[in-house]
Scaffold this motif. Sequence first.
Motif, PDB file in Angstrom:
ATOM      1  N   VAL A   1      19.899  -1.948 -15.376  1.00  0.00           N
ATOM      2  CA  VAL A   1      18.603  -2.241 -14.790  1.00  0.00           C
ATOM      3  C   VAL A   1      17.833  -3.227 -15.666  1.00  0.00           C
ATOM      4  CG1 VAL A   1      16.389  -1.258 -14.103  1.00  0.00           C
ATOM      5  CG2 VAL A   1      18.505  -0.012 -13.640  1.00  0.00           C
ATOM      6  N   ALA A   2      17.863  -3.002 -16.982  1.00  0.00           N
ATOM      7  CA  ALA A   2      17.136  -3.865 -17.913  1.00  0.00           C
ATOM      8  C   ALA A   2      17.643  -5.305 -17.846  1.00  0.00           C
ATOM      9  CB  ALA A   2      17.263  -3.325 -19.334  1.00  0.00           C
TER      10      ALA A   2
ATOM     11  N   THR B   1       9.217  -6.870 -10.768  1.00  0.00           N
ATOM     12  CA  THR B   1       9.437  -5.461 -10.479  1.00  0.00           C
ATOM     13  C   THR B   1       8.648  -5.055  -9.238  1.00  0.00           C
ATOM     14  OG1 THR B   1       7.580  -4.670 -11.815  1.00  0.00           O
ATOM     15  CG2 THR B   1       9.710  -4.991 -12.940  1.00  0.00           C
ATOM     16  N   LEU B   2       9.035  -3.923  -8.658  1.00  0.00           N
ATOM     17  CA  LEU B   2       8.321  -3.400  -7.500  1.00  0.00           C
ATOM     18  C   LEU B   2       6.851  -3.124  -7.817  1.00  0.00           C
ATOM     19  CD1 LEU B   2       8.177  -2.290  -4.631  1.00  0.00           C
ATOM     20  CD2 LEU B   2       9.178  -0.153  -5.474  1.00  0.00           C
ATOM     21  N   PRO B   3       6.520  -2.455  -8.947  1.00  0.00           N
ATOM     22  CA  PRO B   3       5.107  -2.251  -9.266  1.00  0.00           C
ATOM     23  C   PRO B   3       4.329  -3.557  -9.421  1.00  0.00           C
ATOM     24  CG  PRO B   3       6.463  -0.755 -10.561  1.00  0.00           C
ATOM     25  CD  PRO B   3       7.398  -1.716  -9.889  1.00  0.00           C
TER      26      PRO B   3
ATOM     27  N   LEU C   1      12.112  -0.217   1.197  1.00  0.00           N
ATOM     28  CA  LEU C   1      12.496  -1.548   0.713  1.00  0.00           C
ATOM     29  C   LEU C   1      13.685  -2.037   1.527  1.00  0.00           C
ATOM     30  CD1 LEU C   1      12.603  -2.853  -2.884  1.00  0.00           C
ATOM     31  CD2 LEU C   1      14.530  -3.298  -1.389  1.00  0.00           C
ATOM     32  N   ILE C   2      13.497  -3.153   2.221  1.00  0.00           N
ATOM     33  CA  ILE C   2      14.563  -3.756   3.031  1.00  0.00           C
ATOM     34  C   ILE C   2      15.169  -4.905   2.229  1.00  0.00           C
ATOM     35  CG2 ILE C   2      15.142  -4.860   5.222  1.00  0.00           C
ATOM     36  CD1 ILE C   2      12.594  -3.596   6.385  1.00  0.00           C
ATOM     37  N   ARG C   3      16.468  -4.835   2.010  1.00  0.00           N
ATOM     38  CA  ARG C   3      17.141  -5.828   1.162  1.00  0.00           C
ATOM     39  C   ARG C   3      18.383  -6.368   1.861  1.00  0.00           C
ATOM     40  NH1 ARG C   3      17.966  -4.435  -5.026  1.00  0.00           N
ATOM     41  NH2 ARG C   3      15.778  -5.071  -4.933  1.00  0.00           N
TER      42      ARG C   3
ATOM     43  N   TYR D   1      14.099  -1.118  -8.709  1.00  0.00           N
ATOM     44  CA  TYR D   1      12.923  -1.342  -9.552  1.00  0.00           C
ATOM     45  C   TYR D   1      12.650  -2.845  -9.682  1.00  0.00           C
ATOM     46  CZ  TYR D   1       9.775  -1.081 -13.578  1.00  0.00           C
ATOM     47  OH  TYR D   1       8.694  -1.203 -14.419  1.00  0.00           O
ATOM     48  N   TYR D   2      13.714  -3.631  -9.903  1.00  0.00           N
ATOM     49  CA  TYR D   2      13.594  -5.087  -9.877  1.00  0.00           C
ATOM     50  C   TYR D   2      13.910  -5.572  -8.464  1.00  0.00           C
ATOM     51  CZ  TYR D   2      13.186  -5.426 -14.941  1.00  0.00           C
ATOM     52  OH  TYR D   2      12.745  -5.316 -16.237  1.00  0.00           O
TER      53      TYR D   2
END
Length: 266
Positions: A44-45, A173-175, A195-197, A221-222
């Motif tokens: 993730v990072a 990021t989402l936030p 979240l639609i991807r 998250y990203y």
Amino acid sequence: MKKIKVLVFIVSLILFTSCVSRKKMVYFQESEQVGGSDNSKGNVANFEPVIQNDDMLFIQVSDLEADAVTHFNLQSSQSVTDAAGINAGSNNTYAAQKQTYLVDNIGNIDFPVLGSISVGNLSVTKVKELLREKLTVYLKNPIVNVRIVNFKVSVLGEVNKPGTVSIVSQRVTLPEALAMSGDLTIYARRDNVLLIRDVQGVKTYNRIDLTNSNIVDSPFYYLDQNDVIYVEPRKVKLNSTAISSNITTVISIVSFLITTTLILTK
């Protein structure tokens, strides 16, 4: 008369107010920060968005021998910052148009000398490596700069400023995207954000709980280029909307009942 007024006030209070628990409203609950431990996962990072169809890529090639790269740049002698259109000015906008490559509907770009190159579903880093490898045939020590210049996500639903959010950096990021949209409203469901991807041409639908601190380890998250975020309203908002749409009728009925009661009790 006084009793009727009190009754109307109590009914209105019940209809238009509700108690919301902390659990439904607070982000990142039960997060562990004792001792400053880092609980994020490596994959993730190190997240990097992949290139998709219709992306606009800024690509600049440089080398110790400046004259050697002339044929590999659509517009030379323009800085990355200027060509990406970050700085103001018509000249910079023109340079960005000249310097960018459109990823077609099969994930390819047409690159000078090298011809058609497949970049779809590759990260920016992978595209740099691919181009550098191909350019070593013509250049001694090629340096390749690549960035997505039209990176954007869409935020809809219960946020204060819904719309499309343009991202200057290469990841968000989402936030951060929600913050750019003015944060969630008090009526938003924080535990069930959609979240639609697009994953290799297939739309995926993913539910995210913003109240859970483990979101930082989530693959969502990203955000990826062209992600769509929909924030669902809480039930109280749906109920209040239904009440508001019929408020005139309700007021008329209540007024009629009060008037009738007053006449009958005289």
